[in-house]
Design an enzyme around this catalytic site. Structure first.
Site, short mmCIF file in Angstrom:
data_model
loop_
_atom_site.label_atom_id
_atom_site.label_comp_id
_atom_site.label_asym_id
_atom_site.label_seq_id
_atom_site.Cartn_x
_atom_site.Cartn_y
_atom_site.Cartn_z
N ARG A 11 0.75 -1.17 -0.03
CA ARG A 11 0.05 0.06 0.05
C ARG A 11 0.83 1.00 -0.06
NH1 ARG A 11 -4.57 2.72 -0.84
NH2 ARG A 11 -5.15 4.18 0.52
N GLN B 109 -6.50 -1.17 11.84
CA GLN B 109 -6.17 0.39 11.81
C GLN B 109 -4.90 0.47 10.71
OE1 GLN B 109 -7.52 2.67 13.66
NE2 GLN B 109 -6.23 4.23 12.88
N HIS C 141 -4.62 -1.08 8.09
CA HIS C 141 -5.44 -1.26 6.64
C HIS C 141 -6.23 0.09 6.50
CE1 HIS C 141 -4.11 -5.57 6.88
NE2 HIS C 141 -4.59 -5.70 5.66
N GLY D 91 -9.14 2.64 5.92
CA GLY D 91 -10.57 2.48 5.40
C GLY D 91 -10.68 0.88 5.02
N GLU E 262 -15.02 -20.49 26.80
CA GLU E 262 -14.28 -21.42 27.47
C GLU E 262 -13.37 -20.75 28.58
OE1 GLU E 262 -12.26 -24.53 25.29
OE2 GLU E 262 -13.40 -24.36 23.58
N THR F 12 -13.85 -16.97 30.42
CA THR F 12 -13.35 -15.37 30.27
C THR F 12 -12.00 -14.98 30.52
OG1 THR F 12 -14.26 -14.55 32.36
CG2 THR F 12 -16.02 -14.54 30.56
N SER F 13 -11.57 -13.92 30.19
CA SER F 13 -10.18 -13.48 30.72
C SER F 13 -10.12 -13.44 32.17
CB SER F 13 -10.00 -12.07 30.06
OG SER F 13 -9.51 -12.41 28.57
#
Lengths: 252, 156
Positions: free
Chosen positions: B41, B109, B111, B113, B136, B138-139
């Protein structure tokens, strides 16, 4: 991380095989499956042919007879291109099959594991309930012994493969007097003995595209009492994905 | 009979390494997409990967992916060898799943738009990443498991 730290030549061969499958088959199509919220049955068939649904289980039970690191490598490689394919292998193997391998009777292993390990059917795990997530001790689903069968009544939710799987390990309360984390028993529940229940797929933009919002279990199968005092096999079923939500039928 | 709670805790210990490997794969896949995209890009007349701000983002992602890889494969090795792995499985799952959320968000971000559209896979990766912090265990549950392993009977 240097490959030699954990990987043998065999692990590297497994990794190459899965990388090739992921790159040539999964990656070009993952976008379309996601857009259409479609379950990749044709890929599941190919993964079954590659032996990816029974990686750590013995060949005598239909597995690939490989080790745990091979299994983890497969999930890692699939997830690089599509997490949905990776969770299909993971939920099927760890959640759907390993409880039977770890805690099942010899008869349960003989009866269910070959179907799962060969990828003939998909498996899942029914622990979470509408009111019991992190607080799994709050399980409300009950299993009542009716002599030659058990009746499971309750509601399970967010069950990966509820719409596509056929064999599930389901937790239910067998001792109503026991305190929270006690008195819960795991049952093997199969689709073909389904009484009636319904599941509705979550919105299309969820990664685990066959996780169902509501999968209720109801069981009415004969006990298959095995010799040697092992606990009987109990079975019941989940239905396929349906569009509307129904409550379970009451205790028959 | 009546042993289901202990059994599913055991099942979930193993499952955590699987979800950790999945999260690791997502983060690494997102990093690979970013390396490809930012090196092709062009903005301001040159590939965006030639800007130092992009270097920093890619370097952070690569470092964290490497750390997660060590945690995941070490936990898997412990399990395979028959060693206790409860704490390490929870650590791998916690770190890898929170990493994949950070890495995929950064990937979108980088990439710009295009990253927000379905034209590139990073938006799907970001959606998929979130469940790793929930499913499985949660954090928060992982942190409780780790803390219990650290504190043991000291707080009972």
């Amino acid at each position: 991380m240097h490959d030699s730290l954990y990987f043998s030549d065999h692990h590297l061969q497994v990794r190459e095989m899965v990388r090739d499958f992921a790159k040539t088959v999964v990656k070009p199509t993952a976008h379309q499956y996601d857009l259409e919220s479609r379950f990749p049955w044709d890929h599941v068939k190919q993964m079954a042919e590659l032996g990816l649904f029974g990686i750590p289980w013995p060949e005598g039970l239909g597995g690939s007879g490989m080790d745990y690191l091979s299994y983890i490598t497969v999930i890692h490689e699939l997830a690089k291109v599509d997490a949905s394919h990776a969770i299909t292998v993971s939920a099927h193997t760890t959640l759907g099959t390993s409880p039977i391998m770890d805690f099942g009777s010899a008869e349960q292993k003989r009866r269910f594991v070959p179907l799962l390990a060969t990828g003939t059917v998909l498996g899942g795990f029914g622990l979470t309930e509408p009111g019991a997530g992190s607080d799994a001790g709050g399980t409300k689903t009950t299993a009542v012994d009716r002599g030659d069968h058990y009746v499971l009544n309750g509601s399970k939710i967010f069950i990966t493969h509820a719409g596509v799987g056929e064999i599930f390990c389901i937790t239910a309360r067998t001792d109503p007097n026991a305190k929270r984390t006690h008195g819960i028993t795991a049952f093997v529940v199969t689709k073909d003995t389904c009484d009636l229940e319904e599941t509705s797929a979550l919105a299309s933009d969820t990664p685990i595209r066959q996780t169902s919002r509501n999968a209720a279990a109801c069981c009415r199968e004969r006990k298959r009492t095995s010799s040697g005092g092992e606990p009987p096999t109990r079975a019941s079923s989940f239905s396929r994905t349906r569009s509307s939500r129904k409550r379970m039928s009451s205790d028959p | 009979m009546n042993n289901g709670f202990r059994q599913f805790l055991h099942t979930l210990d193993g499952g955590r390494i699987g979800i950790a490997a999945l999260a690791l794969g997502l983060a690494e896949g997102a990093l690979e997409e970013c390396v490809t995209y930012t090196s092709t890009r062009k903005q301001f007349g040159r590939p965006v990967a030639s800007f130092q701000g992009v270097h920093f983002a890619l370097a952070d992602m690569a470092t964290e992916v490497e750390a997660a890889k060590q945690l995941v494969y070490h936990a898997a090795w412990l399990k395979q060898q028959g060693h206790p792995f409860k704490k390490e499985a929870a650590m791998a799952k916690l770190y890898a799943s929170e990493l994949c959320m950070r890495a995929t968000t950064k990937a979108v971000q980088l990439h710009g738009g295009y990253g927000y559209t379905t034209e590139y896979p990073v938006e799907r990766m970001m959606r998929d990443a979130k469940i790793c912090e929930i499913g499985e265990g949660t954090s928060e549950i992982q942190r409780i498991v780790i803390a219990r392993q650290l504190l043991g009977s000291l707080i009972d």
